[in-house]
Design a protein around this motif. Structure first.
Motif, PDB file in Angstrom:
ATOM      1  N   LEU A   1       0.807  -1.111   0.050  1.00 57.83           N
ATOM      2  CA  LEU A   1       0.145   0.014   0.051  1.00 57.83           C
ATOM      3  C   LEU A   1       0.941   1.432   0.282  1.00 57.83           C
ATOM      4  O   LEU A   1       0.360   2.162  -0.645  1.00 57.83           O
ATOM      5  CB  LEU A   1      -1.030   0.077   1.293  1.00 57.83           C
ATOM      6  CG  LEU A   1      -2.130  -1.127   1.302  1.00 57.83           C
ATOM      7  CD1 LEU A   1      -2.796  -0.925   2.510  1.00 57.83           C
ATOM      8  CD2 LEU A   1      -2.968  -0.735   0.026  1.00 57.83           C
ATOM      9  N   GLU A   2       1.989   1.159   1.039  1.00 58.50           N
ATOM     10  CA  GLU A   2       3.060   2.399   0.868  1.00 58.50           C
ATOM     11  C   GLU A   2       3.339   2.578  -0.523  1.00 58.50           C
ATOM     12  O   GLU A   2       3.593   3.816  -0.872  1.00 58.50           O
ATOM     13  CB  GLU A   2       3.891   2.080   1.829  1.00 58.50           C
ATOM     14  CG  GLU A   2       4.934   3.415   2.005  1.00 58.50           C
ATOM     15  CD  GLU A   2       4.097   4.713   2.411  1.00 58.50           C
ATOM     16  OE1 GLU A   2       4.707   5.751   2.127  1.00 58.50           O
ATOM     17  OE2 GLU A   2       3.180   4.738   2.934  1.00 58.50           O
ATOM     18  N   VAL A   3       4.006   1.428  -1.228  1.00 58.23           N
ATOM     19  CA  VAL A   3       4.419   1.545  -2.519  1.00 58.23           C
ATOM     20  C   VAL A   3       3.356   2.203  -3.509  1.00 58.23           C
ATOM     21  O   VAL A   3       3.754   3.136  -4.276  1.00 58.23           O
ATOM     22  CB  VAL A   3       4.979   0.297  -2.938  1.00 58.23           C
ATOM     23  CG1 VAL A   3       5.197   0.306  -4.248  1.00 58.23           C
ATOM     24  CG2 VAL A   3       6.209  -0.223  -2.174  1.00 58.23           C
ATOM     25  N   GLU A   4       2.179   1.660  -3.424  1.00 55.45           N
ATOM     26  CA  GLU A   4       1.214   2.180  -4.270  1.00 55.45           C
ATOM     27  C   GLU A   4       0.883   3.784  -4.090  1.00 55.45           C
ATOM     28  O   GLU A   4       0.595   4.549  -4.945  1.00 55.45           O
ATOM     29  CB  GLU A   4      -0.057   1.331  -4.157  1.00 55.45           C
ATOM     30  CG  GLU A   4      -1.149   1.796  -5.141  1.00 55.45           C
ATOM     31  CD  GLU A   4      -0.847   1.509  -6.627  1.00 55.45           C
ATOM     32  OE1 GLU A   4      -1.703   1.930  -7.560  1.00 55.45           O
ATOM     33  OE2 GLU A   4       0.056   0.914  -7.079  1.00 55.45           O
ATOM     34  N   ARG A   5       0.879   4.057  -2.720  1.00 55.83           N
ATOM     35  CA  ARG A   5       0.589   5.450  -2.534  1.00 55.83           C
ATOM     36  C   ARG A   5       1.901   6.300  -2.982  1.00 55.83           C
ATOM     37  O   ARG A   5       1.555   7.442  -3.651  1.00 55.83           O
ATOM     38  CB  ARG A   5       0.652   5.637  -0.831  1.00 55.83           C
ATOM     39  CG  ARG A   5      -0.830   5.470  -0.280  1.00 55.83           C
ATOM     40  CD  ARG A   5      -0.568   6.156   1.129  1.00 55.83           C
ATOM     41  NE  ARG A   5      -1.069   5.426   1.788  1.00 55.83           N
ATOM     42  CZ  ARG A   5      -0.663   4.252   2.745  1.00 55.83           C
ATOM     43  NH1 ARG A   5       0.116   3.786   2.887  1.00 55.83           N
ATOM     44  NH2 ARG A   5      -0.852   3.177   3.319  1.00 55.83           N
ATOM     45  N   GLU A   6       3.091   5.636  -2.857  1.00 61.52           N
ATOM     46  CA  GLU A   6       4.280   6.610  -3.502  1.00 61.52           C
ATOM     47  C   GLU A   6       4.001   6.844  -4.887  1.00 61.52           C
ATOM     48  O   GLU A   6       4.302   7.617  -5.481  1.00 61.52           O
ATOM     49  CB  GLU A   6       5.319   6.033  -3.077  1.00 61.52           C
ATOM     50  CG  GLU A   6       5.619   6.059  -1.604  1.00 61.52           C
ATOM     51  CD  GLU A   6       7.048   5.382  -0.939  1.00 61.52           C
ATOM     52  OE1 GLU A   6       7.615   4.798  -1.900  1.00 61.52           O
ATOM     53  OE2 GLU A   6       7.217   5.464   0.087  1.00 61.52           O
ATOM     54  N   ARG A   7       3.732   5.379  -5.588  1.00 62.73           N
ATOM     55  CA  ARG A   7       3.599   5.544  -6.860  1.00 62.73           C
ATOM     56  C   ARG A   7       2.618   6.580  -7.240  1.00 62.73           C
ATOM     57  O   ARG A   7       2.738   7.367  -8.390  1.00 62.73           O
ATOM     58  CB  ARG A   7       3.215   4.229  -7.755  1.00 62.73           C
ATOM     59  CG  ARG A   7       3.367   4.229  -9.133  1.00 62.73           C
ATOM     60  CD  ARG A   7       2.593   2.618  -9.564  1.00 62.73           C
ATOM     61  NE  ARG A   7       1.072   2.427  -9.140  1.00 62.73           N
ATOM     62  CZ  ARG A   7       0.217   3.212  -9.936  1.00 62.73           C
ATOM     63  NH1 ARG A   7       0.451   3.722 -10.757  1.00 62.73           N
ATOM     64  NH2 ARG A   7      -1.174   2.904  -9.564  1.00 62.73           N
TER      65      ARG A   7
ATOM     66  N   ALA B   1       1.389   9.248  -5.848  1.00 61.94           N
ATOM     67  CA  ALA B   1       1.951  10.517  -5.620  1.00 61.94           C
ATOM     68  C   ALA B   1       2.947  11.005  -6.738  1.00 61.94           C
ATOM     69  O   ALA B   1       2.765  12.158  -7.038  1.00 61.94           O
ATOM     70  CB  ALA B   1       2.612  10.434  -4.251  1.00 61.94           C
ATOM     71  N   ALA B   2       3.739  10.069  -6.843  1.00 60.87           N
ATOM     72  CA  ALA B   2       4.730  10.446  -8.291  1.00 60.87           C
ATOM     73  C   ALA B   2       4.167  10.612  -9.450  1.00 60.87           C
ATOM     74  O   ALA B   2       4.099  11.631 -10.104  1.00 60.87           O
ATOM     75  CB  ALA B   2       5.813   9.356  -8.292  1.00 60.87           C
ATOM     76  N   GLN B   3       2.971   9.858  -9.670  1.00 61.75           N
ATOM     77  CA  GLN B   3       2.282   9.747 -10.984  1.00 61.75           C
ATOM     78  C   GLN B   3       1.389  11.428 -10.779  1.00 61.75           C
ATOM     79  O   GLN B   3       1.337  12.038 -11.662  1.00 61.75           O
ATOM     80  CB  GLN B   3       1.181   8.736 -11.246  1.00 61.75           C
ATOM     81  CG  GLN B   3       0.285   9.017 -12.327  1.00 61.75           C
ATOM     82  CD  GLN B   3      -0.396   7.820 -12.332  1.00 61.75           C
ATOM     83  OE1 GLN B   3      -0.565   6.853 -11.599  1.00 61.75           O
ATOM     84  NE2 GLN B   3      -1.668   7.896 -13.515  1.00 61.75           N
ATOM     85  N   ASP B   4       0.913  11.518  -9.603  1.00 63.86           N
ATOM     86  CA  ASP B   4       0.326  12.726  -9.409  1.00 63.86           C
ATOM     87  C   ASP B   4       1.166  14.119  -9.920  1.00 63.86           C
ATOM     88  O   ASP B   4       1.062  15.197 -10.596  1.00 63.86           O
ATOM     89  CB  ASP B   4      -0.318  13.017  -7.963  1.00 63.86           C
ATOM     90  CG  ASP B   4      -1.694  12.246  -7.830  1.00 63.86           C
ATOM     91  OD1 ASP B   4      -2.180  11.675  -9.066  1.00 63.86           O
ATOM     92  OD2 ASP B   4      -2.047  12.126  -6.813  1.00 63.86           O
ATOM     93  N   ALA B   5       2.334  13.929  -9.140  1.00 65.06           N
ATOM     94  CA  ALA B   5       3.371  15.233  -9.294  1.00 65.06           C
ATOM     95  C   ALA B   5       3.828  15.223 -10.717  1.00 65.06           C
ATOM     96  O   ALA B   5       4.088  16.316 -11.261  1.00 65.06           O
ATOM     97  CB  ALA B   5       4.676  14.765  -8.538  1.00 65.06           C
ATOM     98  N   ARG B   6       3.864  13.976 -11.430  1.00 66.61           N
ATOM     99  CA  ARG B   6       4.414  14.053 -12.873  1.00 66.61           C
ATOM    100  C   ARG B   6       3.249  14.525 -13.782  1.00 66.61           C
ATOM    101  O   ARG B   6       3.528  15.460 -14.676  1.00 66.61           O
ATOM    102  CB  ARG B   6       4.557  12.532 -13.342  1.00 66.61           C
ATOM    103  CG  ARG B   6       5.240  12.756 -14.849  1.00 66.61           C
ATOM    104  CD  ARG B   6       5.292  10.987 -15.241  1.00 66.61           C
ATOM    105  NE  ARG B   6       4.380  10.142 -15.061  1.00 66.61           N
ATOM    106  CZ  ARG B   6       4.450   9.165 -13.969  1.00 66.61           C
ATOM    107  NH1 ARG B   6       5.576   9.086 -13.102  1.00 66.61           N
ATOM    108  NH2 ARG B   6       3.429   8.286 -13.749  1.00 66.61           N
TER     109      ARG B   6
END
Length: 172
Positions: free
Chosen positions: A77-83, A85-90
């Protein structure tokens, strides 16, 4: 098993039964002086203890497995959240870049329109000056032609006067 019975209860009951049977055999062997029966009872009691320890170890292992699965799910779940978040930032970065690009294009179009307008105004001003210069040239030519006609008329008048004077002098 009966309805609603916990399967561990049957195992627990069997272990207790095995332990009690082992203790009874051990006691009977001691009382009867039968060493083999006492050893068999001891072995049976130890088997019940080993089964109990094995059950505890199994329960502990199951608990550790569940904890590991929960930890793995948590990490996933943490990896998915980070992914995400990175996708949102991108995506935000891409949206800002697109907005900047569009603003630059709009500015370029506005600059081009201003330049085209300035060129058009300059061309119109130059064209107006050319028309004025042409009109001035036409007026100057017309004036020069008028002066030339006047000079021609005066020259013709002078010729006529000169001829008349010559005639008068000849007649004299």
């Amino acid at each position: 098993m009966t309805d609603g019975a916990d399967p561990t209860d049957t195992g627990k009951t069997a272990r207790i039964g095995t332990r009690v049977a082992g203790a009874v055999k051990q006691a009977a062997g001691s009382v009867a002086g039968n060493e083999q029966l006492r050893a068999e009872g001891e072995l049976q009691a130890e088997q019940a203890d080993v089964a109990k320890e094995a059950k505890r170890a199994e329960q502990h292992a199951e608990q550790k497995r569940r904890e590991a699965e929960a930890q793995a799910r948590s990490e996933e779940l943490e990896v998915e959240r980070e992914r995400l978040a990175a996708q949102d930032a991108r995506e935000q970065h891409e949206e800002r870049a697109e907005a900047d690009r569009q603003a630059e294009q709009q500015q370029a179009r506005a600059d081009t329109a201003r330049r085209e307008q300035a060129v058009s105004q300059t061309a119109a001003a130059q064209e107006g000056q050319v028309r004025r210069d042409e009109a001035d040239a036409v007026r100057e030519r017309a004036a020069a032609e008028g002066r030339a006609r006047d000079e021609e008329v005066r020259a013709e008048q002078a010729r006529v006067n000169a001829q008349a004077l010559e005639q008068v002098e000849e007649d004299r």
